[in-house]
Design a protein around this motif. Structure first.
Motif, PDB file in Angstrom:
ATOM      1  N   ASN A 198      -0.212   6.770  21.144  1.00 12.88           N
ATOM      2  CA  ASN A 198      -1.173   5.987  20.357  1.00 12.88           C
ATOM      3  C   ASN A 198      -1.694   4.859  21.253  1.00 12.88           C
ATOM      4  OD1 ASN A 198      -2.490   4.286  18.574  1.00 12.88           O
ATOM      5  ND2 ASN A 198      -0.995   4.566  16.934  1.00 12.88           N
ATOM      6  N   PRO A 233       0.831  -1.208   0.000  1.00 16.09           N
ATOM      7  CA  PRO A 233       0.000   0.000   0.000  1.00 16.09           C
ATOM      8  C   PRO A 233       0.858   1.247   0.000  1.00 16.09           C
ATOM      9  CG  PRO A 233       0.130  -0.918   2.197  1.00 16.09           C
ATOM     10  CD  PRO A 233       0.891  -1.850   1.308  1.00 16.09           C
ATOM     11  N   TYR A 265      -3.663  -6.509  24.699  1.00 19.10           N
ATOM     12  CA  TYR A 265      -5.078  -6.512  25.104  1.00 19.10           C
ATOM     13  C   TYR A 265      -5.939  -6.405  23.861  1.00 19.10           C
ATOM     14  CZ  TYR A 265      -3.839  -6.071  30.009  1.00 19.10           C
ATOM     15  OH  TYR A 265      -3.351  -6.306  31.268  1.00 19.10           O
ATOM     16  N   ARG A 266      -6.009  -7.512  23.139  1.00 24.58           N
ATOM     17  CA  ARG A 266      -6.802  -7.561  21.911  1.00 24.58           C
ATOM     18  C   ARG A 266      -8.244  -7.898  22.261  1.00 24.58           C
ATOM     19  NH1 ARG A 266      -3.552  -9.319  17.440  1.00 24.58           N
ATOM     20  NH2 ARG A 266      -5.477  -9.098  16.261  1.00 24.58           N
ATOM     21  N   ARG A 267      -9.126  -7.594  21.331  1.00 25.04           N
ATOM     22  CA  ARG A 267     -10.495  -8.048  21.537  1.00 25.04           C
ATOM     23  C   ARG A 267     -10.612  -9.428  20.908  1.00 25.04           C
ATOM     24  NH1 ARG A 267     -15.708  -5.427  18.860  1.00 25.04           N
ATOM     25  NH2 ARG A 267     -16.952  -7.324  18.854  1.00 25.04           N
ATOM     26  N   PRO A 281       9.902   1.343   6.440  1.00 22.84           N
ATOM     27  CA  PRO A 281       9.718   0.893   5.054  1.00 22.84           C
ATOM     28  C   PRO A 281      10.126   1.844   3.927  1.00 22.84           C
ATOM     29  CG  PRO A 281       7.866   0.193   6.389  1.00 22.84           C
ATOM     30  CD  PRO A 281       8.721   1.058   7.270  1.00 22.84           C
ATOM     31  N   ALA A 320     -18.053  -5.921  21.992  1.00 22.05           N
ATOM     32  CA  ALA A 320     -17.513  -4.579  22.137  1.00 22.05           C
ATOM     33  C   ALA A 320     -17.687  -4.099  23.578  1.00 22.05           C
ATOM     34  CB  ALA A 320     -18.211  -3.622  21.166  1.00 22.05           C
ATOM     35  N   ARG A 338      -3.443  -2.621  22.428  1.00 17.26           N
ATOM     36  CA  ARG A 338      -3.674  -3.835  21.626  1.00 17.26           C
ATOM     37  C   ARG A 338      -2.369  -4.436  21.131  1.00 17.26           C
ATOM     38  NH1 ARG A 338      -9.317  -3.704  19.638  1.00 17.26           N
ATOM     39  NH2 ARG A 338     -10.163  -1.655  20.096  1.00 17.26           N
ATOM     40  N   GLY A 339      -1.526  -3.574  20.534  1.00 16.80           N
ATOM     41  CA  GLY A 339      -0.321  -4.077  19.880  1.00 16.80           C
ATOM     42  C   GLY A 339       0.779  -4.424  20.863  1.00 16.80           C
ATOM     43  N   ARG A 340       1.203  -3.422  21.652  1.00 20.91           N
ATOM     44  CA  ARG A 340       2.351  -3.632  22.524  1.00 20.91           C
ATOM     45  C   ARG A 340       1.990  -4.516  23.709  1.00 20.91           C
ATOM     46  NH1 ARG A 340       3.641  -2.856  18.468  1.00 20.91           N
ATOM     47  NH2 ARG A 340       2.693  -0.842  18.164  1.00 20.91           N
ATOM     48  N   VAL A 345      -2.381   9.184  13.203  1.00 26.49           N
ATOM     49  CA  VAL A 345      -2.059   7.879  12.609  1.00 26.49           C
ATOM     50  C   VAL A 345      -2.161   7.947  11.092  1.00 26.49           C
ATOM     51  CG1 VAL A 345      -2.865   5.483  12.386  1.00 26.49           C
ATOM     52  CG2 VAL A 345      -2.725   6.544  14.644  1.00 26.49           C
ATOM     53  N   THR A 346      -3.193   8.660  10.598  1.00 24.33           N
ATOM     54  CA  THR A 346      -3.405   8.712   9.153  1.00 24.33           C
ATOM     55  C   THR A 346      -2.713   9.908   8.525  1.00 24.33           C
ATOM     56  OG1 THR A 346      -5.471   9.862   9.561  1.00 24.33           O
ATOM     57  CG2 THR A 346      -5.595   7.488   9.288  1.00 24.33           C
ATOM     58  N   GLN A 384      -4.285   2.934  21.167  1.00 26.31           N
ATOM     59  CA  GLN A 384      -4.721   1.683  20.526  1.00 26.31           C
ATOM     60  C   GLN A 384      -3.529   0.765  20.267  1.00 26.31           C
ATOM     61  OE1 GLN A 384      -7.747   0.730  20.141  1.00 26.31           O
ATOM     62  NE2 GLN A 384      -8.763   2.651  20.655  1.00 26.31           N
ATOM     63  N   ALA A 385      -2.468   1.387  19.742  1.00 22.16           N
ATOM     64  CA  ALA A 385      -1.269   0.591  19.456  1.00 22.16           C
ATOM     65  C   ALA A 385      -0.657   0.060  20.748  1.00 22.16           C
ATOM     66  CB  ALA A 385      -0.247   1.427  18.691  1.00 22.16           C
ATOM     67  N   TYR A 395       3.313   8.174   3.787  1.00 26.72           N
ATOM     68  CA  TYR A 395       4.037   6.901   3.911  1.00 26.72           C
ATOM     69  C   TYR A 395       3.971   6.065   2.642  1.00 26.72           C
ATOM     70  CZ  TYR A 395       3.754   7.593   9.004  1.00 26.72           C
ATOM     71  OH  TYR A 395       3.847   8.069  10.270  1.00 26.72           O
TER      72      TYR A 395
END
Lengths: 816, 52
Positions: free
Chosen positions: A581, A544, A592-594, A765, A600, A587-589, A751-752, A583-584, A813
């Motif tokens: 961030n 992408p 704690y994912r759903r 990248p 929800a 969830r990521g680090r 983020v965007t 969320q990152a 990016y």
């Protein structure tokens, strides 16, 4: 006269007309929290009430156990025996493995009781003592099929062990066959343990054969173990069905909570079918395992009659539950009780390791999140550490050995350390030899330590290349053990096509620590194979990024407030938190994912009750203890682009930053966002930022102290706060350049890249090559803010990040 | 249903699709091609959590 036991008031035949004989299990410090609490409070009447309640619910004998670490078992049990002998109508079973305590009780008891229990674990020394007591006082004994090799798992082993005990007890000590109740041991079929799929069949077969081959003896089972790990409502049903099956095979007595057994007639045909499939391990040609079908079928059942004691188990179960829940509190007490009954290695192999395996399976099914897995690993570590002084050193030599290293040029160790935590707490011997390890060292160590498997880790894009290119070296060195590869930049396709062919033994891609665990299990089963590329499709992953090739060449360069470099050391750390961030981080680090099974709403609750408080506490601690020392080295420089190079002017010198160009359309390169000399030249901005080494030092301490959960938390926090600093400082620089305009309204906006321009991190990248750091460090002199480079151009401390900033509105990016 | 990337926080919204990967609006997450990756951090689809 039929074989019986007796209290002061009544005799009870062991072989009931309608079997089984029900032995109430709740007067037990290890089986009932209520009983234990009463005992610890010296409330002996409270203990008695539990016995009376069991009698009222239909118990015909009462098991009585007072073993509890730190208390005088003999004093407690003799007091209880006296009390029970007077007040309870039914006979008792003295549940102790200490001969002196047993004798003190036998002397006091005005009737014929049963001793629970004997076994051959120590080769027969204790058995001799207890059998002599049984003979002297005319008691019956429960005999567990445990010998020097451990608990008997197969029917053959159960029968063999029973026979050995029989020979001693009957042949040597003159007990009658009818004085012995053999317990062929029950293991859970409710936890998904692959080695226990036929455990129920083995136990049922054991009952039948013991009765056939040793005429006159009785059999007994501690029944509820069979369903351990399942929800309470379904346990009651499975226990009842299994009891029925066991009685069919000749079971005479069962140690149970009589209030929790249902008559078979009260269980529907359909429910019974699911129980039978699980007990007899019948796949019925279906894809789902009998256990999964059982769990699905009973998923919605709730046992309304469940009382507050449902949580408390026999010590074997209690330890399992503690590991699965990651509950370290009081785990030594449970271990102390178990150590009276089993050799330490057996506790590890039969209870702790299966419990951790269960934890891994729950994670695999998405039912347990990484932070909770780490808490389980901590409980495991604590247990093993507690048991270790009781173990012989030779134990350490057994089992599969694995060497772990982060490859040359890479300082990242969280991934490797998570693998270390998981594997070492699943019973594997792990040699974790650190970061930035050259292939030569890994090869030498692998030989020296005679490891069975090598695991290589690395986060960087470059590390993937290092792995690929060093594999022939492993081959030439003559190594033959499998090599596991893990790291953020790897994919199964890359490993299959670029790594596997470079080495003769299997090279296996592991997407996370659990994949590593699975690989080791496969290795032990002789089933580990090299990673293969996806069979069909096998399409390369999408690339992408911006599709826009018409880059506006006339975009004016902004005017920076200064040219050259500056160092800033007074950044307020509290200012960074709004840029984290979350969320990152969550969830990521932190992991704690759903999960698939949570809604929800469930997830929002997890956030509110667990994650947010954790995060708030960390922020508070970081500020209070000065763990965050954000600093920046940055600058603005006149520049111009030429092909794939940005020429940066600093003083008299011109530095050439060369960047890679995409090999496929739209063939972007970072230089495209800078004007050429002919177009009027441009401004390039750079930074190196760090949150300081203090937090990295603290993080390392936590890992070394086996505080796995807190280690993951602090590490993740430090990574994301570093990113927050980059985000914050990028915004400061946009402001200085006069291109800040409106701030993005929320984190998603950042983020965007909802701002003008872009920041390209070195090693990421769009510019994966870290070698540019050499020039960048000449340009910004970040040594002054405490950041240095390793010989492979990585920044130290790890909580640092660098970037080149493009102001061009079309710069976003992309990946080369 | 929207999905969020656990690695970077990017949200995939079917109503908007994903222009960076040439995914048209109206494409459900489940209908994304197998080789689709997060347009911001390039993580694979199994890094995404359901959001709604």
């Amino acid at each position: 006269m039929k074989p019986s036991v007796a209290s002061l008031y009544q005799a009870v035949e062991i072989a009931q007309d309608i079997p089984p004989l029900l032995i109430g299990e709740r007067s037990n410090t290890n089986g009932s929290k209520k009983f234990r609490d009463c005992l610890l409070a010296e409330d002996f009447d409270g203990c008695l009430r539990i016995g009376l309640d069991q009698e009222a619910k239909g118990a015909q004998i009462l098991d009585l156990c007072s073993a509890y670490a730190g208390r005088d078992e003999t004093a407690d049990l003799t007091r209880l025996v006296k009390l029970y002998a007077e007040s309870v109508k039914i006979p008792i079973m003295i549940d102790s493995t200490t001969p002196d305590c047993i004798e003190a009780c036998l002397k006091l008891y005005p009737g014929r009781c049963i001793i629970n229990s004997i076994n051959l674990e120590d080769g027969g020394k204790t058995l001799d003592k207890v059998c002599r007591l049984a003979k002297k006082y005319g008691a019956a004994v429960v005999a567990l099929t445990i010998n020097v090799k451990g608990m008997a798992m197969t029917a053959d082993e159960k029968v063999d062990t029973a026979r050995q005990i029989y020979e001693q007890a009957v042949g040597k000590h003159g007990l009658r066959p009818q004085d012995i109740l053999f317990d062929p041991l029950t293991f859970t079929i409710g936890a998904g343990d692959q080695s226990l799929l036929d455990a129920a069949i083995q136990t049922l077969d054991g009952i039948k054969r013991i009765k056939q081959e040793l005429p006159g003896v009785f059999t007994v089972l501690g029944l509820s173990n069979i369903s351990f790990g399942l929800p309470p409502a379904s346990r009651k049903i499975l226990n009842s069905v299994f009891l029925h099956e066991a009685v069919e095979q000749g079971l005479d007595a069962a140690i149970i909570d009589p209030g929790k057994i249902l008559p078979l007639a009260q269980i529907s045909e359909e429910d019974r079918t699911f129980c039978f499939d699980l007990i007899y391990n019948r796949d019925q040609g279906l894809e789902k395992s009998p256990l999964m079908r059982f769990i699905d079928h009973f998923a919605a059942r709730v046992d309304v009659a469940e009382d507050d004691e449902a949580e408390v188990k026999r010590p074997e179960e209690a330890l399992h539950v503690k590991i699965v829940r990651g509950d370290k509190d009081g785990i030594e007490d449970v271990l102390a009780v178990l150590l009276d009954r089993y050799p330490p290695l057996e506790i590890v192999n039969q209870i702790l390791v299966p419990a951790m395996r269960h934890v891994g399976e729950l994670f695999g099914k998405g039912e347990l999140l990484l932070p909770f897995v780490l808490q389980s690993a901590e409980a495991m570590k604590k247990s093993v550490a507690w048991l270790e002084p009781h173990m012989q050193k030779v134990d350490q030599e057994e089992g599969t050995k694995i060497l772990l290293a982060t490859v040359q040029g890479d300082v990242h160790d969280i991934g490797k350390n998570l693998v270390d935590i998981l594997l070492s707490n699943n019973g594997y011997k792990v040699f974790n030899i650190g970061i930035k390890v050259p292939a030569e060292t890994i090869i030498a160590k692998a030989r020296e330590l005679k490891v069975d498997v090598i695991g290589l880790s690395g986060l960087l894009v470059k590390s993937a290349i290092v792995m690929q290119e060093s594999l022939p070296q492993y081959r030439e060195a003559g190594l033959t053990m499998p090599i596991l590869l893990g790291g953020a930049a790897l994919t199964s396709e890359f490993v299959a096509t670029s790594c596997v062919p470079n080495y003769d033994a299997p090279v296996v891609y592991c997407s996370d620590a659990f994949a590593g665990l699975k690989a080791l299990k496969d290795f032990e089963a002789g089933q580990l194979t090299a990673t293969v590329a996806a069979p069909k499709g096998g399409q390369p992953r999408m690339k992408p990024g911006v599709k826009d090739v018409n880059i506006d060449r006339n975009h004016p360069a902004p005017e920076p407030p200064f040219y050259g470099l500056r160092h800033v050391t007074d950044i307020d750390p509290a200012k960074l938190f709004p840029y984290v961030n979350e969320q990152a981080l969550f969830r990521g680090r932190w992991g704690y994912r759903r999960t698939a099974s949570s809604s929800a709403e469930d997830y929002a609750e997890l956030m509110q009750t667990t994650v947010s408080p954790l995060y708030d506490a960390l922020k508070e601690r970081a500020l209070a203890e000065g763990l965050l020392q954000p600093k920046a080295a940055y600058g603005y420089f006149r520049c111009y682009s030429e092909g794939d190079t940005v020429f940066v002017e600093t003083g008299d010198e011109v530095m050439a930053f060369e960047f890679p160009r995409q090999s496929s359309p739209p063939h972007l390169c970072i230089t495209d966002y800078y004007r050429t000399r002919e177009e009027g030249g441009d401004v390039a901005a750079f930074f190196v930022v760090t949150i300081g080494e203090q937090i990295a030092v603290e993080t390392k301490k936590l890992f070394e102290a086996d505080a796995y959960h807190d280690y993951l938390m602090l590490h993740g926090f430090s990574v994301e706060v570093t990113d927050a600093l980059a985000e914050y400082w990028h915004e400061e620089m946009r402001r200085e350049l006069g291109i800040a305009r409106e701030k993005p309204s929320d984190m998603t906006g950042y983020v965007t890249q909802g701002y003008q321009g872009s920041r390209y991190g070195f090693g990421y990248p769009a510019c994966p090559d870290l070698d540019a750091h050499k020039m960048l460090f000449k340009l910004l002199e970040p040594e002054a803010i405490g950041v240095t480079l390793t010989e492979t151009m990585e920044m130290v401390p790890e909580v640092s990040t660098s970037a080149i900033i493009a102001h061009h509105p079309q710069a976003k990016y992309f990946a080369v | 249903m929207r999905y969020i990337c656990a690695n970077c926080g990017y949200t995939y919204d079917p109503d908007q699709g994903d222009p960076m990967n040439d995914i048209p609006p109206g494409t459900a997450f489940a209908d994304l091609p197998d080789n689709w990756v997060c347009p911001l951090c390039y993580a694979g689809m199994d890094t995404f959590d359901p959001l709604d």
